[in-house]
Design an enzyme around this catalytic site. Sequence first.
Site, PDB file in Angstrom:
ATOM      1  N   LEU A 113      22.144  58.497  26.336  1.00 52.07           N
ATOM      2  CA  LEU A 113      21.671  57.760  25.329  1.00 52.07           C
ATOM      3  C   LEU A 113      20.272  58.400  25.427  1.00 52.07           C
ATOM      4  O   LEU A 113      19.295  58.462  24.316  1.00 52.07           O
ATOM      5  CB  LEU A 113      21.616  56.156  25.724  1.00 52.07           C
ATOM      6  N   ASP A 157      14.796  68.364  28.599  1.00 51.59           N
ATOM      7  CA  ASP A 157      14.494  69.000  30.435  1.00 51.59           C
ATOM      8  C   ASP A 157      12.166  69.253  30.601  1.00 51.59           C
ATOM      9  O   ASP A 157      11.975  69.130  31.280  1.00 51.59           O
ATOM     10  CB  ASP A 157      15.077  69.733  31.355  1.00 51.59           C
TER      11      ASP A 157
END
Lengths: 400, 400
Positions: free
Chosen positions: B296, B140
């Site tokens: 992924l 993030d």
Amino acid sequence: MGRGKGNLIVGQSGGPTVAINSSLSGIIHEALAQKSVGEIYGMYRGIRGLLNEQLIDLRRQPVQVIEGLRQTPGAALGSVRYKVTEGDYERILDVLKRRNIRYVHYIGGNDSSDTSWKLSKLAAAAGYELSVIAVPKTVDNDLVHTDHCPGYPSAARFVAMATRDTGRDTESMGPESPIKILEVMGRNAGWLTAAAALARQEEGDAPHLVYVPERPVGVDQLLHDVEHCYREREYVVIAMSEGAQESPGKTLGEEYGSKEVDVFGHRMKGGVSDFVATLLSGKLGLKVRLDKPNYLQRSLTACASAVDLDEAYRVGRQAVKEAVSGRREAMITLVRDAGPGYHCSLAVASLADVANKEKMLPAEFMNTEGNYPTQAFLTYARPLVGELLPAYERLNKHFV
Amino acid sequence: MGRGKGNLIVGQSGGPTVAINSSLSGIIHEALAQKSVGEIYGMYRGIRGLLNEQLIDLRRQPVQVIEGLRQTPGAALGSVRYKVTEGDYERILDVLKRRNIRYVHYIGGNDSSDTSWKLSKLAAAAGYELSVIAVPKTVDNDLVHTDHCPGYPSAARFVAMATRDTGRDTESMGPESPIKILEVMGRNAGWLTAAAALARQEEGDAPHLVYVPERPVGVDQLLHDVEHCYREREYVVIAMSEGAQESPGKTLGEEYGSKEVDVFGHRMKGGVSDFVATLLSGKLGLKVRLDKPNYLQRSLTACASAVDLDEAYRVGRQAVKEAVSGRREAMITLVRDAGPGYHCSLAVASLADVANKEKMLPAEFMNTEGNYPTQAFLTYARPLVGELLPAYERLNKHFV
């Protein structure tokens, strides 16, 4: 007639792959090398480009563009999903004749081989000398009379790598979110989904369950399979075909999906993995996570198979060689040599034998339970996909 | 006390990344090199492993395992999502004392820095000499006081590559299925979604629209943006954060999603990209395709950033150096050097200044319309992600 005996046209059709432009590159390179080929045209967006006479001049492309296509994903000419109808025949023949096109190459899958076959019959019926040599391409790997289809090895490599990596991720989280479903392309054939099994390098590695359309699995069996795997190791990675079936002809959960409506009141399509995720979390009380890489399966060049890019190129060159040597119709095929070591030779099949046929995963490529590929499949698929690198490690669980 | 001045423990927490084990490898390598470090323990599944005293002996790992971790995805020690409560304090302190653990390294994101800060305060209050040096990790990229977070560059590279490749795929299909939405991780911060813009190499390349949580977009504006882009080039690739908002605090389409129920009668979570897909197809009559690579993004090593793997390792080593040099608490940070050329030096921030803070995408990293990252963002992110290879080509549209 200008240069050569006649002009050549090439088109791309259906879903692109990582290797479809490698075949295009092979066709252009070989066409440039053949004295009997005059102009080299590209159909802009498939057979529609021929119908609309939107033709790209492929002799006017810089050398580095043709070379760079060998590693460029997508369909460089533009693709199309369009089924030729009888109403199109006259127009097609008109364009072919007026442009003195004598060589047609169509790169595609099942529908494309049907289009090629129609073109060939059309020209023969009209007494127009035309060679139609199709170039196989499909991540579904479902064309008959070829060991495999260009495009499949790279997509299979993506699926294997994705399974290996999301498997490690799932293993890390353990019982907190223990179930991972990787949804894999292939509505009718399970070739691509089966490739997930190439991810397993040690006993217990992901994937743990692999479901393909050819082997329907009832809801009870599915629950039993997952629960059994979960008890063994506290996490389960499932490779699930988007076309996985509950019973022959009936997609898993299709009756649930069809009852739902979207925000506009339209009926929603039942996504297999969404249904299974809801089923498993509801019935087993386990958190389920989904990966739906969708179109990345057929486009991510980071997972391209070197064997695939090379073969796709060779198949393209061979198509032109066959055309100029006088063959009237064919699809180029790959024939696996005896070995030792992997190599495919090139051959041909008649379009009549290929068009509208689908090659399913043979029974011996799945285990008795229908939930995991066999060693025979792995032996078939591994050389296409190549070694998965880098090698991964696991800590030894020496508890103090 | 045996070897060294005290024992060391390391844990991994939260969502894994491609680089989280590279930091672990750096910590183990440096710990093995430091004479003042005695035993080297790994928490099995994060702080829970410390609480349950499930400790993996990291001195008993083969050399090639520790080296191989540098390129292994997932959290090799096992991860956890667990918020330490006051009820755990006594137990934690007891284990630390009894095991003579003097160095704690916790590899994680926001929650983990909070856990580290609590541990540090706990030891200080009990008069127990302890060094807690946290190692940043999150795709993030939302930790404060560091140029970026290890794990982010690799995930950003995945998003950039996926956008470039699915962009070519979408371009190929043209008006047949002209809209592609790539759903990207990051519920609150748009760093990862913005990385899609690194895919663009020529004017007109995908992505065409990029939506991040920091810049809410109303449904009307969204429709207008997409329609405008579609008119320009007949296809539109959208990078959409899973946390994209309609108005501040309100996820796009959340009121629709919450009305739906699944097959068991549970309320379904409203997926942002599913909502937007339904919206666009319903209102504009265009076919929309979705890619949801989900986990992924944080695990596919085929897209790993070399800069990331290297920095993650260096940050791990530095954490141990700081601990044995006597620093009581810190998170290691990356500080970008002036250049020319990209390089980050290592520094420290106090856990007090890092815990429970979130760094959002700054205003100057998005354009005025809130639908595309600025050059300033690209300048920031490009060296982290590296060049996208191989280079792709496009045919020149010379129509005959």
